[in-house]
Scaffold this active site. Structure first.
Site, mmCIF file in Angstrom:
data_model
loop_
_atom_site.group_PDB
_atom_site.id
_atom_site.type_symbol
_atom_site.label_atom_id
_atom_site.label_comp_id
_atom_site.label_asym_id
_atom_site.label_seq_id
_atom_site.Cartn_x
_atom_site.Cartn_y
_atom_site.Cartn_z
ATOM 1 N N GLU A 1 69.467 -114.714 -78.249
ATOM 2 C CA GLU A 1 68.256 -113.918 -78.449
ATOM 3 C C GLU A 1 67.833 -113.446 -77.071
ATOM 4 O O GLU A 1 67.285 -114.215 -76.295
ATOM 5 C CB GLU A 1 67.171 -114.759 -79.113
ATOM 6 C CG GLU A 1 67.495 -115.196 -80.522
ATOM 7 C CD GLU A 1 67.416 -114.048 -81.528
ATOM 8 O OE1 GLU A 1 67.808 -114.251 -82.684
ATOM 9 O OE2 GLU A 1 66.976 -112.952 -81.149
ATOM 10 N N LEU A 2 68.157 -112.194 -76.750
ATOM 11 C CA LEU A 2 68.081 -111.756 -75.359
ATOM 12 C C LEU A 2 66.975 -110.718 -75.132
ATOM 13 O O LEU A 2 66.018 -110.633 -75.908
ATOM 14 C CB LEU A 2 69.451 -111.235 -74.944
ATOM 15 C CG LEU A 2 70.599 -112.250 -75.160
ATOM 16 C CD1 LEU A 2 71.941 -111.634 -74.802
ATOM 17 C CD2 LEU A 2 70.354 -113.532 -74.406
ATOM 18 N N GLY B 1 66.462 -115.916 -73.991
ATOM 19 C CA GLY B 1 66.104 -115.636 -72.609
ATOM 20 C C GLY B 1 66.626 -114.272 -72.206
ATOM 21 O O GLY B 1 66.879 -113.410 -73.060
ATOM 22 N N SER B 2 66.799 -114.076 -70.921
ATOM 23 C CA SER B 2 67.200 -112.756 -70.439
ATOM 24 C C SER B 2 68.666 -112.478 -70.745
ATOM 25 O O SER B 2 69.491 -113.402 -70.857
ATOM 26 C CB SER B 2 66.986 -112.686 -68.922
ATOM 27 O OG SER B 2 67.815 -113.665 -68.301
ATOM 28 N N GLU C 1 67.524 -115.387 -86.248
ATOM 29 C CA GLU C 1 66.708 -116.597 -86.393
ATOM 30 C C GLU C 1 65.641 -116.315 -87.440
ATOM 31 O O GLU C 1 65.033 -115.244 -87.429
ATOM 32 C CB GLU C 1 66.067 -116.980 -85.045
ATOM 33 C CG GLU C 1 67.107 -117.378 -84.006
ATOM 34 C CD GLU C 1 66.494 -117.893 -82.717
ATOM 35 O OE1 GLU C 1 65.396 -117.439 -82.328
ATOM 36 O OE2 GLU C 1 67.120 -118.769 -82.086
ATOM 37 N N GLU D 1 63.054 -103.947 -68.766
ATOM 38 C CA GLU D 1 62.081 -104.658 -69.598
ATOM 39 C C GLU D 1 60.875 -104.955 -68.699
ATOM 40 O O GLU D 1 60.975 -105.714 -67.746
ATOM 41 C CB GLU D 1 62.726 -105.945 -70.071
ATOM 42 C CG GLU D 1 61.990 -106.698 -71.115
ATOM 43 C CD GLU D 1 62.810 -107.871 -71.599
ATOM 44 O OE1 GLU D 1 63.512 -108.515 -70.801
ATOM 45 O OE2 GLU D 1 62.757 -108.148 -72.792
ATOM 46 N N LYS E 1 66.752 -127.645 -73.478
ATOM 47 C CA LYS E 1 66.201 -127.495 -72.134
ATOM 48 C C LYS E 1 65.116 -126.420 -72.191
ATOM 49 O O LYS E 1 65.414 -125.225 -72.325
ATOM 50 C CB LYS E 1 67.273 -127.075 -71.119
ATOM 51 C CG LYS E 1 66.732 -127.133 -69.687
ATOM 52 C CD LYS E 1 67.454 -126.211 -68.738
ATOM 53 C CE LYS E 1 66.977 -124.812 -68.899
ATOM 54 N NZ LYS E 1 65.550 -124.639 -68.401
ATOM 55 N N CYS F 1 59.618 -110.234 -75.901
ATOM 56 C CA CYS F 1 60.888 -109.514 -75.967
ATOM 57 C C CYS F 1 60.801 -108.302 -76.869
ATOM 58 O O CYS F 1 61.673 -107.445 -76.858
ATOM 59 C CB CYS F 1 61.970 -110.450 -76.467
ATOM 60 S SG CYS F 1 61.537 -111.162 -78.047
ATOM 61 N N TRP G 1 59.948 -119.268 -71.364
ATOM 62 C CA TRP G 1 58.568 -119.731 -71.156
ATOM 63 C C TRP G 1 57.552 -118.914 -71.958
ATOM 64 O O TRP G 1 56.411 -119.308 -72.085
ATOM 65 C CB TRP G 1 58.186 -119.628 -69.680
ATOM 66 C CG TRP G 1 58.538 -118.299 -69.071
ATOM 67 C CD1 TRP G 1 59.656 -117.998 -68.334
ATOM 68 C CD2 TRP G 1 57.809 -117.073 -69.205
ATOM 69 N NE1 TRP G 1 59.652 -116.657 -68.003
ATOM 70 C CE2 TRP G 1 58.539 -116.064 -68.515
ATOM 71 C CE3 TRP G 1 56.614 -116.715 -69.831
ATOM 72 C CZ2 TRP G 1 58.104 -114.749 -68.433
ATOM 73 C CZ3 TRP G 1 56.186 -115.390 -69.761
ATOM 74 C CH2 TRP G 1 56.914 -114.428 -69.065
ATOM 75 N N ASN G 2 57.964 -117.766 -72.525
ATOM 76 C CA ASN G 2 56.903 -116.899 -73.069
ATOM 77 C C ASN G 2 56.377 -117.347 -74.421
ATOM 78 O O ASN G 2 55.249 -117.061 -74.785
ATOM 79 C CB ASN G 2 57.356 -115.443 -73.093
ATOM 80 C CG ASN G 2 58.584 -115.221 -73.959
ATOM 81 O OD1 ASN G 2 59.281 -116.160 -74.303
ATOM 82 N ND2 ASN G 2 58.818 -113.978 -74.323
ATOM 83 N N ALA H 1 61.940 -124.047 -70.574
ATOM 84 C CA ALA H 1 61.774 -123.379 -69.288
ATOM 85 C C ALA H 1 60.949 -124.260 -68.348
ATOM 86 O O ALA H 1 60.034 -124.951 -68.791
ATOM 87 C CB ALA H 1 61.086 -122.032 -69.489
#
Ligand SMILES: NC(=O)c1ccc[n+]([C@@H]2O[C@H](COP(=O)([O-])OP(=O)(O)OC[C@H]3O[C@@H](n4cnc5c(N)ncnc54)[C@H](O)[C@@H]3O)[C@@H](O)[C@H]2O)c1
Ligand SMILES: O=C[C@H](O)CS(=O)(=O)O
Length: 486
Positions: free
Chosen positions: A257-258, A235-236, A465, A388, A182, A291, A158-159, A184
């Site tokens: 991408e965590l 995401g996380s 990316e 985090e 999909k 992130c 969502w960020n 968030a």
């Protein structure tokens, strides 16, 4: 809907599958809230496995012609998409600020960045070169070609609700893949608005599909369905691990991408005012919900007090409020869980001896606002060192020597972004090499660009990316051994 858009067709409350705007099979919707006001912004279809399966089928059918299209023709569609996004930048920014909360200036910047990724990969589509290999035998030709992986599933956070879509979709589409996304549940509307513009740009039905709803069910279908050949997740780390494990059953390729835990090191030879400006850019962007935010600010002992004073003065100038106010520079956090997490980390640090030079509590601008905070006297035994933060909290750590700073910086399972400030050229090279991260800012607090490889090592992820590497994540290498008749 309380949004005033120039083009109201951009605001969609249905999912996008096979070129159709659809409700959930069950007819069920869930509310989406404006984090600045708590008001309901709209509804989102609560879909699950069945709708996801159909979306994957649509993507599989569309793949046949999409991958055969000339790369320059795919590029032309992506280019039109990019132009339409820029033409609708203000509406897209209004939608993003309403659902995510970030200041309008940041939303506009994210829309511009999203368009830049699409533009970049429209060009990369035409450069998926193969190679010929000197034959080892007579009457033989050896060569490789690049071919699209196939149907790609993407799950985004969502960020950065637009940029994460563009950063995944554009290389995938450029490579000739088709995509099921999909977004968030907190921020579906930016993704759906991008789909409106993709359809307007002439993207064929089924090439891009957006499913909204039950994350676990949708994710299970994406990871189990053998037609999906690649999962790209942002995401996380904890969710990334779950998805990686599920993808193993059908040997899907993954891009991950965590999470991050970025050190921000200020050496005694740094330009402190310059470093303070970069802390603001890194730490407080998106209210600290990125992130690559500076998560641990480490300052050499001889300049610690001066730096803390300068940073606190600069933080005092931050304007907290709804992102829709043009003079706001710090918006709300995304939800109650975020506020509780940030406040819990601050309370833990204060209880173990840290001091708040400014902030240190939720802010009265609204239920989801947290005061921009500077903590001093922070140490490794506090939770904030290992977690985090994902909030506007700048914890300051003190160190004596270069080696100590590097050891402190690397003392984490994460390895996404790191930053340091020094005007000693030997130190710049030594520290750049010694930091165990995928990306390093040397006298820079910002990293992201469509032209560069974005990604982490260790438990911050797999793959890159952006840049010349981004499209490779969606291509297979095929080796051809060609015998020539004597
Ligand atoms: N490395 C990067 O480029 C990058 C960029 C942005 C955010 N992040 C990370 O994302 C996190 C914040 O975003 P978040 O709170 O949305 O993360 P999250 O992992 O909770 O959710 C990310 C996405 O995964 C979905 N999801 C959650 N559980 C799932 C499941 N079991 N199956 C399928 N999908 C599932 C969510 O609905 C959302 O769409 C932070 O850790 C941040 O560091 C990393
Ligand atoms: O939160 C993660 C984003 O990737 C940050 S950035 O906009 O790419 O720097």
């Amino acid at each position: 809907m309380s949004l005033s858009l120039r083009d109201k067709s951009l605001f969609r409350q249905q999912a996008f599958i096979g070129g159709l705007w659809l409700d959930a099979d069950s007819g069920r919707n869930v509310p989406v809230y404006n984090p600045a006001t708590g008001a309901e912004l709209g509804q989102m279809p609560w879909m699950g496995a069945a709708e996801t399966r159909r979306a994957i089928e649509c993507a599989e059918q569309a793949l046949v012609s999409w991958k055969k299209m000339l790369s320059k023709d795919r590029a032309a569609i992506l280019r039109r998409w990019c132009n339409l996004i820029l033409e609708h930048q203000e509406d897209l920014a209004q939608i993003m600020t309403a659902e995510q909360g970030k200041p309008l200036s940041e939303s506009r910047s994210e829309i511009s960045s999203s368009a830049s990724y699409i533009e970049w990969f429209a060009e990369e589509a035409k450069r998926t070169y193969g190679e010929t290999i000197p034959a080892g035998k007579k009457d033989q030709q050896l060569l490789t070609i690049r071919q699209p992986i196939g149907v790609v599933a993407a799950i985004t956070p969502w960020n950065f609700p637009a940029q994460m879509i563009a950063r995944k979709c554009s290389p995938a589409l450029a490579a000739g893949c088709t995509v099921v996304i999909k977004p968030a549940p907190q921020t579906p509307y930016s993704a759906l608005a991008l789909a409106v513009l993709a359809q307007m740009a002439g993207l064929p039905d089924g090439v891009l599909n957006i499913v909204t709803g039950k994350a676990g069910e949708i994710g299970d279908e994406m990871t189990a369905n053998p037609a999906v050949r690649k999962l790209s997740f942002t995401g996380s780390t904890v969710v990334g691990k779950v998805l990686m494990e599920k993808c193993a059953l059908t040997v899907k390729q993954v891009s991950m991408e965590l999470g991050g835990n970025a050190p921000f090191i200020v050496f005694d030879d740094a330009n402190l005012d310059f470093a303070v400006r970069h802390v603001l850019a890194s730490k407080f962007r998106n209210s600290g919900q990125t992130c690559v935010c500076a998560n641990r600010i480490m300052v050499q002992s001889s300049v610690y007090d001066e730096f803390a004073t300068k940073l606190t003065s600069a933080v005092r100038e931050i304007k907290i409020g709804p992102g829709s106010n043009e003079n706001t520079t710090l918006g709300p956090l995304i939800d109650d869980r975020a506020i509780d997490k940030v406040d819990g980390l601050v309370r833990d640090a204060l209880s173990k001896g840290a001091k708040a030079l400014i902030g240190g509590t939720p802010h009265n601008a609204g239920a989801l606002f947290y005061a921009p905070t500077v903590l001093t006297g922070v140490t490794q035994n506090m939770q904030v060192f290992h977690k985090e933060i994902f909030g506007p909290v700048a914890p300051l750590y003190l160190f004596e020597k270069e080696e100590e700073a590097i050891d402190l910086a690397n003392a984490t399972r994460y390895g996404l972004a790191a930053y340091f400030f020094s005007r000693d050229v030997g130190r710049v090279w030594r520290v750049s090499e010694a930091l165990e991260y995928g990306m390093v800012g040397a006298n820079s607090g910002t990293l992201s660009s469509e032209a560069t490889p974005f990604g982490g090592i260790k438990e911050s992820g797999i793959g890159r990316e952006g840049g010349k590497y981004g499209i490779q994540e969606f291509l297979e290498i095929k080796y051809i051994n060609m015998g020539l008749e004597g």
